[in-house]
Design a protein around this motif. Structure first.
Motif, PDB file in Angstrom:
ATOM      1  N   VAL A 192       0.842  -1.196   0.000  1.00 27.26           N
ATOM      2  CA  VAL A 192       0.000   0.000   0.000  1.00 27.26           C
ATOM      3  C   VAL A 192       0.881   1.252   0.000  1.00 27.26           C
ATOM      4  O   VAL A 192       2.014   1.227   0.474  1.00 27.26           O
ATOM      5  CB  VAL A 192      -0.956   0.023   1.210  1.00 27.26           C
ATOM      6  CG1 VAL A 192      -1.936  -1.145   1.138  1.00 27.26           C
ATOM      7  CG2 VAL A 192      -0.197  -0.026   2.529  1.00 27.26           C
ATOM      8  N   ASN A 193       0.330   2.338  -0.538  1.00 27.67           N
ATOM      9  CA  ASN A 193       1.074   3.596  -0.575  1.00 27.67           C
ATOM     10  C   ASN A 193       0.601   4.526   0.539  1.00 27.67           C
ATOM     11  O   ASN A 193      -0.279   4.177   1.342  1.00 27.67           O
ATOM     12  CB  ASN A 193       0.957   4.255  -1.957  1.00 27.67           C
ATOM     13  CG  ASN A 193      -0.490   4.575  -2.329  1.00 27.67           C
ATOM     14  OD1 ASN A 193      -1.313   4.918  -1.472  1.00 27.67           O
ATOM     15  ND2 ASN A 193      -0.808   4.472  -3.611  1.00 27.67           N
ATOM     16  N   LEU A 194       1.164   5.730   0.589  1.00 26.45           N
ATOM     17  CA  LEU A 194       0.867   6.646   1.684  1.00 26.45           C
ATOM     18  C   LEU A 194      -0.585   7.104   1.680  1.00 26.45           C
ATOM     19  O   LEU A 194      -1.176   7.315   2.750  1.00 26.45           O
ATOM     20  CB  LEU A 194       1.804   7.858   1.624  1.00 26.45           C
ATOM     21  CG  LEU A 194       3.289   7.564   1.856  1.00 26.45           C
ATOM     22  CD1 LEU A 194       4.117   8.843   1.727  1.00 26.45           C
ATOM     23  CD2 LEU A 194       3.528   6.913   3.216  1.00 26.45           C
ATOM     24  N   ASP A 195      -1.181   7.277   0.505  1.00 24.07           N
ATOM     25  CA  ASP A 195      -2.594   7.655   0.434  1.00 24.07           C
ATOM     26  C   ASP A 195      -3.475   6.515   0.942  1.00 24.07           C
ATOM     27  O   ASP A 195      -4.486   6.753   1.617  1.00 24.07           O
ATOM     28  CB  ASP A 195      -2.988   8.014  -0.997  1.00 24.07           C
ATOM     29  CG  ASP A 195      -2.403   9.347  -1.438  1.00 24.07           C
ATOM     30  OD1 ASP A 195      -2.319  10.262  -0.601  1.00 24.07           O
ATOM     31  OD2 ASP A 195      -2.028   9.472  -2.613  1.00 24.07           O
ATOM     32  N   GLU A 196      -3.102   5.295   0.610  1.00 18.93           N
ATOM     33  CA  GLU A 196      -3.880   4.148   1.073  1.00 18.93           C
ATOM     34  C   GLU A 196      -3.734   3.943   2.577  1.00 18.93           C
ATOM     35  O   GLU A 196      -4.676   3.488   3.246  1.00 18.93           O
ATOM     36  CB  GLU A 196      -3.464   2.905   0.288  1.00 18.93           C
ATOM     37  CG  GLU A 196      -3.928   2.969  -1.161  1.00 18.93           C
ATOM     38  CD  GLU A 196      -3.270   1.940  -2.058  1.00 18.93           C
ATOM     39  OE1 GLU A 196      -3.872   1.599  -3.090  1.00 18.93           O
ATOM     40  OE2 GLU A 196      -2.153   1.478  -1.733  1.00 18.93           O
ATOM     41  N   VAL A 197      -2.583   4.305   3.133  1.00 22.74           N
ATOM     42  CA  VAL A 197      -2.427   4.291   4.588  1.00 22.74           C
ATOM     43  C   VAL A 197      -3.407   5.275   5.223  1.00 22.74           C
ATOM     44  O   VAL A 197      -4.019   4.978   6.264  1.00 22.74           O
ATOM     45  CB  VAL A 197      -0.976   4.634   4.994  1.00 22.74           C
ATOM     46  CG1 VAL A 197      -0.877   4.914   6.502  1.00 22.74           C
ATOM     47  CG2 VAL A 197      -0.042   3.489   4.629  1.00 22.74           C
ATOM     48  N   LEU A 198      -3.582   6.428   4.602  1.00 24.63           N
ATOM     49  CA  LEU A 198      -4.574   7.389   5.091  1.00 24.63           C
ATOM     50  C   LEU A 198      -5.963   6.757   5.075  1.00 24.63           C
ATOM     51  O   LEU A 198      -6.749   6.924   6.010  1.00 24.63           O
ATOM     52  CB  LEU A 198      -4.545   8.657   4.236  1.00 24.63           C
ATOM     53  CG  LEU A 198      -5.546   9.753   4.606  1.00 24.63           C
ATOM     54  CD1 LEU A 198      -5.310  10.252   6.030  1.00 24.63           C
ATOM     55  CD2 LEU A 198      -5.457  10.916   3.616  1.00 24.63           C
ATOM     56  N   GLY A 199      -6.259   6.011   4.012  1.00 26.27           N
ATOM     57  CA  GLY A 199      -7.525   5.304   3.941  1.00 26.27           C
ATOM     58  C   GLY A 199      -7.676   4.307   5.083  1.00 26.27           C
ATOM     59  O   GLY A 199      -8.760   4.165   5.662  1.00 26.27           O
ATOM     60  N   LEU A 200      -6.595   3.610   5.434  1.00 28.54           N
ATOM     61  CA  LEU A 200      -6.650   2.654   6.534  1.00 28.54           C
ATOM     62  C   LEU A 200      -6.842   3.352   7.878  1.00 28.54           C
ATOM     63  O   LEU A 200      -7.510   2.822   8.778  1.00 28.54           O
ATOM     64  CB  LEU A 200      -5.367   1.816   6.559  1.00 28.54           C
ATOM     65  CG  LEU A 200      -5.231   0.788   5.440  1.00 28.54           C
ATOM     66  CD1 LEU A 200      -3.846   0.145   5.465  1.00 28.54           C
ATOM     67  CD2 LEU A 200      -6.314  -0.280   5.537  1.00 28.54           C
ATOM     68  N   LEU A 201      -6.283   4.543   8.026  1.00 31.52           N
ATOM     69  CA  LEU A 201      -6.506   5.303   9.257  1.00 31.52           C
ATOM     70  C   LEU A 201      -7.988   5.655   9.392  1.00 31.52           C
ATOM     71  O   LEU A 201      -8.568   5.542  10.477  1.00 31.52           O
ATOM     72  CB  LEU A 201      -5.644   6.565   9.270  1.00 31.52           C
ATOM     73  CG  LEU A 201      -4.141   6.357   9.451  1.00 31.52           C
ATOM     74  CD1 LEU A 201      -3.371   7.643   9.152  1.00 31.52           C
ATOM     75  CD2 LEU A 201      -3.818   5.870  10.861  1.00 31.52           C
TER      76      LEU A 201
END
Length: 278
Positions: A192-201
């Motif tokens: 996953v990329n940094l934007d997808e990490v935001l999605g996980l948050l």
């Protein structure tokens, strides 16, 4: 449908989020620190002052290391000592920066931001109940495990393979005190990329809102998460939320509105997946 949805990285109690205002000018690092720090907050707050000073100190030390691997280990150790002090499942990225409370998602997110800032190639790998980092150095791969301060930095090929095998088993330790657990029907092993990490948050905020039967907040966070990351976990969780709302004792009009919103989230996700497939 009652009970708890279990996932390794759990957030703090969800709150309704107002629109966030980005700083007028910011680096990529500052951009993501701001976004990660303000998920779930009613009022936009600047990231803790300690982090920029910490990054400056890391920068001043970089030339002291001839090998990238040694610098990555230095980042791992110093970051853990400075920010990752108390493992708390119900903690946010803001809690990490301001109180030292972290979980596997927020800890991994911070390490990813630091590696990205220093242009060290890395991969963020998500499994069903865990998330970790692989860094690429000129001296070989290293694994970073945010929840293991003593042995979380691993450069042994044999140990890396052993840990990855364990992660891919998608097992989790139970805490059976007054909780029911939901186990996903899929096996995740995604980069996953940094934007997808935001999605996980955002997804984590949705989980904790669900566990508190805060249906409106749950759906709002799911909408934000699904806009950033098309994941099987969002598909399965949105189905759980829909069934739970339909079985709830909500006021009829509120229930109808919530059902429509979650159905809209699910429909939008299916449309996005279809467009990508096409």
């Amino acid at each position: 449908m009652k009970g708890w949805v279990l996932i390794c990285f759990l957030p703090v109690l969800a709150l309704a989020q107002d629109a966030q205002v980005m700083p007028a000018s910011s680096t990529s690092f500052e951009h993501y620190v701001f976004l990660y720090s303000t998920t779930g907050l009613k009022v936009s707050t600047a990231p803790a002052d300690a982090l920029p000073f910490f990054v400056e100190r890391l920068t001043s030390k970089r030339n002291d290391f001839r090998r990238d691997k040694d610098f990555v280990e230095y980042i791992f150790t110093k970051t853990h000592r400075r920010f990752l002090k108390n493992y708390i499942q119900y903690s946010s990225f803001s809690d990490l920066l301001n109180k030292g409370d972290y979980n596997c998602l927020t800890g991994t997110a911070l390490y990813a931001l630091l590696l990205d800032h220093f242009s060290i190639p890395y991969r963020i790998i998500e499994t069903n109940y865990h998330i970790f980092l692989m860094a690429e150095t000129s001296d070989g791969e290293v694994l970073l495990e945010a929840t293991d301060p003593a042995h979380g930095f691993t450069d042994s090929k044999a140990e890396i393979e052993k840990r990855i095998t364990t992660y891919r088993q998608n097992a989790t330790q139970k805490d059976t005190r007054n909780k029911r657990y939901y186990y996903f029907s899929f096996d995740l092993y995604n980069v996953v990329n940094l934007d997808e990490v935001l999605g996980l948050l955002y997804y984590n905020h949705a989980v904790i809102a669900y566990n508190n039967h805060e249906w409106v907040s749950t759906i709002d966070y799911l909408e934000k998460a699904s806009a950033l990351y098309q994941s099987p976990r969002l598909e399965e969780f949105s189905r759980i939320v829909l069934l739970s709302i339909e079985a709830s004792k909500l006021d009829a009009s509120l229930k109808e509105n919530c059902v429509k919103k979650i159905q809209s989230v699910r429909k939008r996700k299916m449309e996005m997946v279809a467009n990508v497939s096409y």
